[in-house]
Design an enzyme around this catalytic site. Sequence first.
Site, PDB file in Angstrom:
ATOM      1  CD  GLN A  82      -2.629   1.596   2.251  1.00 41.77           C
ATOM      2  OE1 GLN A  82      -2.106   2.150   3.106  1.00 41.77           O
ATOM      3  NE2 GLN A  82      -4.143   1.608   2.110  1.00 41.77           N
ATOM      4  CB  CYS A 112      -4.717   7.790   6.198  1.00 43.85           C
ATOM      5  SG  CYS A 112      -3.906   7.987   7.675  1.00 43.85           S
TER       6      CYS A 112
HETATM    7  C1  LIG Z   1      -3.396   0.842  14.209  1.00 41.79           C
HETATM    8  C2  LIG Z   1      -4.074   0.993  12.796  1.00 41.79           C
HETATM    9  C3  LIG Z   1      -3.337   1.169  11.609  1.00 41.79           C
HETATM   10  C4  LIG Z   1      -4.030   1.541  10.498  1.00 41.79           C
HETATM   11  N1  LIG Z   1      -3.210   1.624   9.444  1.00 41.79           N
HETATM   12  C5  LIG Z   1      -3.626   1.745   8.092  1.00 41.79           C
HETATM   13  C6  LIG Z   1      -2.930   1.648   7.044  1.00 41.79           C
HETATM   14  O1  LIG Z   1      -1.660   1.637   7.040  1.00 41.79           O
HETATM   15  N2  LIG Z   1      -3.416   1.741   5.764  1.00 41.79           N
HETATM   16  C7  LIG Z   1      -4.671   1.610   5.540  1.00 41.79           C
HETATM   17  O2  LIG Z   1      -5.328   2.090   4.481  1.00 41.79           O
HETATM   18  N3  LIG Z   1      -5.704   1.588   6.505  1.00 41.79           N
HETATM   19  C8  LIG Z   1      -5.035   1.624   7.990  1.00 41.79           C
HETATM   20  N4  LIG Z   1      -6.071   1.480   9.078  1.00 41.79           N
HETATM   21  C9  LIG Z   1      -7.387   1.296   8.928  1.00 41.79           C
HETATM   22  C10 LIG Z   1      -7.951  -0.131   8.866  1.00 41.79           C
HETATM   23  O3  LIG Z   1      -7.000  -0.512   7.645  1.00 41.79           O
HETATM   24  C11 LIG Z   1      -9.238  -0.265   8.787  1.00 41.79           C
HETATM   25  O4  LIG Z   1      -9.787   0.516   7.514  1.00 41.79           O
HETATM   26  C12 LIG Z   1     -10.147   0.151   9.955  1.00 41.79           C
HETATM   27  O5  LIG Z   1      -9.463  -0.234  10.970  1.00 41.79           O
HETATM   28  C13 LIG Z   1     -11.478  -0.199   9.982  1.00 41.79           C
HETATM   29  O6  LIG Z   1     -11.571  -1.710   9.781  1.00 41.79           O
HETATM   30  P1  LIG Z   1     -11.779  -2.482  11.215  1.00 41.79           P
HETATM   31  O7  LIG Z   1     -13.038  -2.013  11.922  1.00 41.79           O
HETATM   32  O8  LIG Z   1     -12.065  -3.837  10.726  1.00 41.79           O
HETATM   33  O9  LIG Z   1     -10.579  -2.351  12.122  1.00 41.79           O
HETATM   34  C14 LIG Z   1      -5.362   1.446  10.285  1.00 41.79           C
HETATM   35  C15 LIG Z   1      -6.345   1.214  11.459  1.00 41.79           C
HETATM   36  C16 LIG Z   1      -5.533   0.938  12.600  1.00 41.79           C
HETATM   37  C17 LIG Z   1      -6.315   0.837  13.757  1.00 41.79           C
END
Ligand SMILES: Cc1cc2nc3c(=O)[nH]c(=O)nc-3n(C[C@H](O)[C@H](O)[C@H](O)COP(=O)(O)O)c2cc1C
Length: 324
Positions: A82, A112
């Site tokens: 990514q 993000c």
């Molecule tokens: C600690 C953390 C780091 C993340 N890093 C990224 C990232 O590097 N790239 C990205 O597109 N989303 C990132 N996200 C978002 C997640 O990929 C995801 O979209 C978000 O957590 C919602 O999904 P969930 O509710 O299943 O956790 C991050 C989220 C968290 C909590």
Amino acid sequence: MPDTITNKLGTEIMVGGIRFKSNVLMAPLAGYTCFPFRLMAERLGAGSAYTEMVSSDGLKYNDRATSKLLYTDDREKLKCVQLLGSIPAVFERAAKSERLEKFDVIDVNMGCPVPNVIKAGEGSALLEDLPRASKIIEACKRSGKVVSVKCRIGLNRQKIVIEEFARMCEQSGADMITVHGRTRDMMYDGEPLYEFIKKAKESVKIPVFANGGIDSKAKALEMMEKTGADGVMLARYGFENPLIFAELTGTQCNDTKYSLLMEQLEIAEECYDELYVLSYVKKLASYFMKKLPGTKQYKLALYRCGSIPELRTILGEIFTAPGE
Ligand SMILES: Cc1cc2nc3c(=O)[nH]c(=O)nc-3n(C[C@H](O)[C@H](O)[C@H](O)COP(=O)(O)O)c2cc1C
């Protein structure tokens, strides 16, 4: 468009000419989705697993931190990276660079919500700048690789942009979109707004994956049913319980949390320095204990542990104790 479930969870799917072995994907997670973790997710059935976001501009420096993020080898069958950034020409240079030669799929971060990222015109800032987002996708596509986009549904409830945004992604050549069903101002909390993921799915012909709040098989099925998406992407819960990938995809495995941790320790030791190994495996073990009661003293022991042999002993004590 039928409004009931159209795709079964766990089935394979073609994305821009590449076969994903299942439609259950592991999200990019900054600080978490290193090579050993992605390898494990893939073995347990994930159709793809992404590196954490990597600065497209940072690729030009040959620094150790970026090299760690980009580490992969032939054990990882489908390699997905990514990229984060805001300048189309920088994306193009990165996508065509030798450092990304091994990767099959380039995902562009357009979701993000972190203030510094937005200020730089990156991540979810691109939800407000469709011409630029389009140029970025086109620039990545010129590398000849499969290109996906990960985005949110909008900035806030008054500014939901996902339908137009999804169409722009498709018209610019994206092979797939993952829609995090929260607005930017929701950050990472709250129930995803399923109806807008559904609208994205209905706006385009390329595969649409649904993300947000999936922490059980029931939630994954609910997501599929309410959105009609082609598949799901798990994030935090995928890290907390990677065995969910086996459950959702019907992958046979005899793993326990302990065996997974031992496997991860071994692979991490092959690829990284001791400091990184300790930090990663401690994080994983803490997540594995997240919802277990009475683990405070174990978490403290993990935190204090300063060497790999000591970590091995502590993990044995925690994860092979009766009841584990
Ligand atoms: C600690 C953390 C780091 C993340 N890093 C990224 C990232 O590097 N790239 C990205 O597109 N989303 C990132 N996200 C978002 C997640 O990929 C995801 O979209 C978000 O957590 C919602 O999904 P969930 O509710 O299943 O956790 C991050 C989220 C968290 C909590």
